[in-house]
Scaffold this motif. Structure first.
Motif, PDB file in Angstrom:
ATOM      1  N   PRO A   1       0.799  -1.239   0.000  1.00  0.00           N
ATOM      2  CA  PRO A   1       0.000   0.000   0.000  1.00  0.00           C
ATOM      3  C   PRO A   1       0.830   1.287   0.000  1.00  0.00           C
ATOM      4  CG  PRO A   1      -0.124  -1.083   2.135  1.00  0.00           C
ATOM      5  CD  PRO A   1       0.555  -2.040   1.213  1.00  0.00           C
ATOM      6  N   LEU A   2       2.117   1.183   0.292  1.00  0.00           N
ATOM      7  CA  LEU A   2       2.958   2.387   0.274  1.00  0.00           C
ATOM      8  C   LEU A   2       2.981   3.040  -1.106  1.00  0.00           C
ATOM      9  CD1 LEU A   2       6.104   1.309   2.363  1.00  0.00           C
ATOM     10  CD2 LEU A   2       4.201   2.757   3.112  1.00  0.00           C
ATOM     11  N   ILE A   3       2.810   2.244  -2.159  1.00  0.00           N
ATOM     12  CA  ILE A   3       2.893   2.834  -3.502  1.00  0.00           C
ATOM     13  C   ILE A   3       1.745   3.800  -3.761  1.00  0.00           C
ATOM     14  CG2 ILE A   3       4.087   0.799  -4.380  1.00  0.00           C
ATOM     15  CD1 ILE A   3       1.549   0.108  -5.924  1.00  0.00           C
ATOM     16  N   GLY A   4       0.691   3.725  -2.956  1.00  0.00           N
ATOM     17  CA  GLY A   4      -0.420   4.671  -3.110  1.00  0.00           C
ATOM     18  C   GLY A   4       0.000   6.103  -2.888  1.00  0.00           C
ATOM     19  N   ALA A   5       1.059   6.303  -2.092  1.00  0.00           N
ATOM     20  CA  ALA A   5       1.540   7.667  -1.839  1.00  0.00           C
ATOM     21  C   ALA A   5       2.119   8.306  -3.090  1.00  0.00           C
ATOM     22  CB  ALA A   5       2.588   7.653  -0.728  1.00  0.00           C
ATOM     23  N   ALA A   6       2.502   7.479  -4.072  1.00  0.00           N
ATOM     24  CA  ALA A   6       3.065   8.000  -5.319  1.00  0.00           C
ATOM     25  C   ALA A   6       1.986   8.432  -6.299  1.00  0.00           C
ATOM     26  CB  ALA A   6       3.965   6.948  -5.970  1.00  0.00           C
ATOM     27  N   GLY A   7       0.710   8.314  -5.897  1.00  0.00           N
ATOM     28  CA  GLY A   7      -0.377   8.690  -6.784  1.00  0.00           C
ATOM     29  C   GLY A   7      -0.512  10.175  -6.998  1.00  0.00           C
ATOM     30  N   ILE A   8       0.189  10.997  -6.208  1.00  0.00           N
ATOM     31  CA  ILE A   8       0.175  12.435  -6.450  1.00  0.00           C
ATOM     32  C   ILE A   8       1.078  12.744  -7.640  1.00  0.00           C
ATOM     33  CG2 ILE A   8      -0.262  12.936  -4.016  1.00  0.00           C
ATOM     34  CD1 ILE A   8       2.624  13.774  -3.732  1.00  0.00           C
TER      35      ILE A   8
ATOM     36  N   ARG B   1      10.293   8.193  -5.625  1.00  0.00           N
ATOM     37  CA  ARG B   1      11.534   7.991  -4.868  1.00  0.00           C
ATOM     38  C   ARG B   1      11.258   7.874  -3.379  1.00  0.00           C
ATOM     39  NH1 ARG B   1      14.714  12.820  -8.045  1.00  0.00           N
ATOM     40  NH2 ARG B   1      15.130  11.689  -9.989  1.00  0.00           N
ATOM     41  N   VAL B   2      10.299   8.657  -2.875  1.00  0.00           N
ATOM     42  CA  VAL B   2       9.938   8.581  -1.457  1.00  0.00           C
ATOM     43  C   VAL B   2       9.435   7.183  -1.119  1.00  0.00           C
ATOM     44  CG1 VAL B   2       8.311   9.402   0.292  1.00  0.00           C
ATOM     45  CG2 VAL B   2       9.464  11.039  -1.196  1.00  0.00           C
ATOM     46  N   VAL B   3       8.596   6.617  -1.989  1.00  0.00           N
ATOM     47  CA  VAL B   3       8.073   5.268  -1.759  1.00  0.00           C
ATOM     48  C   VAL B   3       9.214   4.248  -1.741  1.00  0.00           C
ATOM     49  CG1 VAL B   3       6.669   3.419  -2.749  1.00  0.00           C
ATOM     50  CG2 VAL B   3       5.802   5.764  -2.718  1.00  0.00           C
TER      51      VAL B   3
ATOM     52  N   ALA C   1       6.707   4.256  -9.718  1.00  0.00           N
ATOM     53  CA  ALA C   1       6.818   5.111 -10.895  1.00  0.00           C
ATOM     54  C   ALA C   1       5.562   5.023 -11.752  1.00  0.00           C
ATOM     55  CB  ALA C   1       8.045   4.724 -11.712  1.00  0.00           C
ATOM     56  N   GLY C   2       4.975   3.822 -11.831  1.00  0.00           N
ATOM     57  CA  GLY C   2       3.723   3.678 -12.559  1.00  0.00           C
ATOM     58  C   GLY C   2       2.613   4.482 -11.930  1.00  0.00           C
ATOM     59  N   ALA C   3       2.512   4.409 -10.592  1.00  0.00           N
ATOM     60  CA  ALA C   3       1.501   5.204  -9.896  1.00  0.00           C
ATOM     61  C   ALA C   3       1.769   6.693 -10.049  1.00  0.00           C
ATOM     62  CB  ALA C   3       1.481   4.820  -8.413  1.00  0.00           C
TER      63      ALA C   3
END
Length: 382
Positions: free
Chosen positions: A320-327, A335-337, A355-357
């Protein structure tokens, strides 16, 4: 002759006299301009934007310089590329030329994370309306939540030019602060077990034909659904089409290098030129910064919570951390994720998924702006 010399000497001190008598706001803004320069140079926080913005802020707050008046340098730059939205659109061509949508095409569901990451825009719109901001100003403020400077500048310059300075500075400031704002939210909303989920490697199977058709299809769909936002989506997809067609390498390189660099310089100076103390230092400026912060936090939380939902639905196969890259803070959020994922598991590699998100978020922010503008047009407000 002596009278002329005396008059000239008195004129030399006019700026200093004004600064001491009426220039309190200008003094404050000179300090803020200096702070922006410090952050850009010493801390390397978005230096390509903060250095010209900070210098423009210093220039416009020097008393009696007239640089922002008709015929002045900063006014010319503003009229040349911001009042007609040219500068942000040219930057979008460069962004499109830089972005590789291949990761998104390999895993199309990443686009859903990009959609979830725009939730803060609409919540902030309601908040701005509740605080009494007119509809067009509320929309412009809400776009800060896209965490995408060019989109925020485009919308604000067109529909709330009087707020361009604070909206632009807030958008780029929060983009730079993504590595600070996001990690506490990511940790608070996920469990230790969720944070160490390892995801399967993404297979590279997208054909060159699909890559080439993608920008055309997205442009057509966006134009039909939300035509008011077509300048935004059309320019970013033009840049990407030049990248993928591989026959205009010179135009692609110029778009992502020389043109983008020159436009960024002019754009930053022009934005700094809107930060004159008496116009900038108002209670609504603080309100804009506060709502922008709320928007970024809500975007991050919505993305992570959507990631938790997908994790549950997939039987624990999605971190679920990759959800933060949705912005749309591309590529910082991805990179933060990656950094946070390896903080909890040093062998976990989430960068490609993030990167996809993140590219989905870039599209999502433009679509969100396009939808909002098209709705306003349908209501007869623009």
């Amino acid at each position: 002759m002596i009278d002329s010399i005396v008059a000239g000497l008195s004129g030399l001190g006019a700026g200093a006299s004004y600064l001491f008598t009426q220039g309190g706001p200008n003094v404050i803004m000179l300090a803020i301009g200096g702070t922006l320069l410090y952050l850009g140079v010493k801390k390397q926080v978005e230096p390509l934007l903060l250095v010209p913005i900070g210098f423009g802020c210093v220039l416009v707050n020097i008393p009696l310089s007239d640089l922002a008046d008709s015929g002045g340098l900063l006014r010319i730059l503003y009229d040349m590329g911001i009042s007609n939205e040219l500068f942000p659109l040219l930057i979008f061509v460069g962004i499109g030329a830089m972005i590789d949508f291949g990761v998104l095409l390999e895993n199309p569901r990443s686009l859903l994370f990009g959609a979830a990451g725009q939730f803060g825009i609409f919540l902030t719109l309601l908040l701005a309306l509740a605080l009494g901001f007119p509809a067009l100003e509320a929309v412009s403020i809400a776009i800060i939540g896209a965490c995408d400077g060019p989109t925020a500048i485009y919308v604000a310059s067109q529909y709330a030019p009087q707020l361009l300075g604070p909206i632009s500075v807030a958008a780029y400031s929060y983009m730079a602060l993504v590595p600070i704002i996001q990690p506490p939210i990511m940790k608070a909303l996920t469990t230790p077990k969720e944070r160490v989920v390892r995801m399967a490697a993404i297979k590279k199977s997208v054909s060159p034909q699909t890559r080439l058709l993608f920008p055309i299809v997205v442009t057509l769909v966006t134009g039909l659904i939300a035509p008011k936002g077509l300048p935004l989506m059309g320019t970013i997809m033009l840049g990407n089409f030049m990248r993928e067609c591989a026959v205009v390498a010179r135009l692609q390189k110029a778009s992502e290098n020389e043109i983008a660099n020159v436009v960024t310089l002019f754009l930053g100076l022009a934005i700094g030129g809107t930060m004159e103390g008496h116009a900038f230092l108002k209670p609504q400026t603080l309100a804009i910064f506060g709502m922008g912060f709320v928007a970024i936090c809500v975007d991050t939380a919505a993305g992570v919570l959507f990631g938790k939902l997908v994790c549950w639905a997939s039987g624990g196969k999605v971190n679920p951390l990759i959800g933060a890259a949705g912005i749309s803070a591309f590529p910082m959020a991805a990179r933060v994720v990656q950094v946070q994922g390896q903080r909890y598991d040093k062998k976990n590699h989430l960068l490609m998924h993030a990167a996809g998100a993140n590219t989905g978020g870039q599209i999502g922010s433009v679509v969100a702006a396009a939808v909002m503008l098209s709705v306003l047009k349908g209501m007869g407000m623009i």
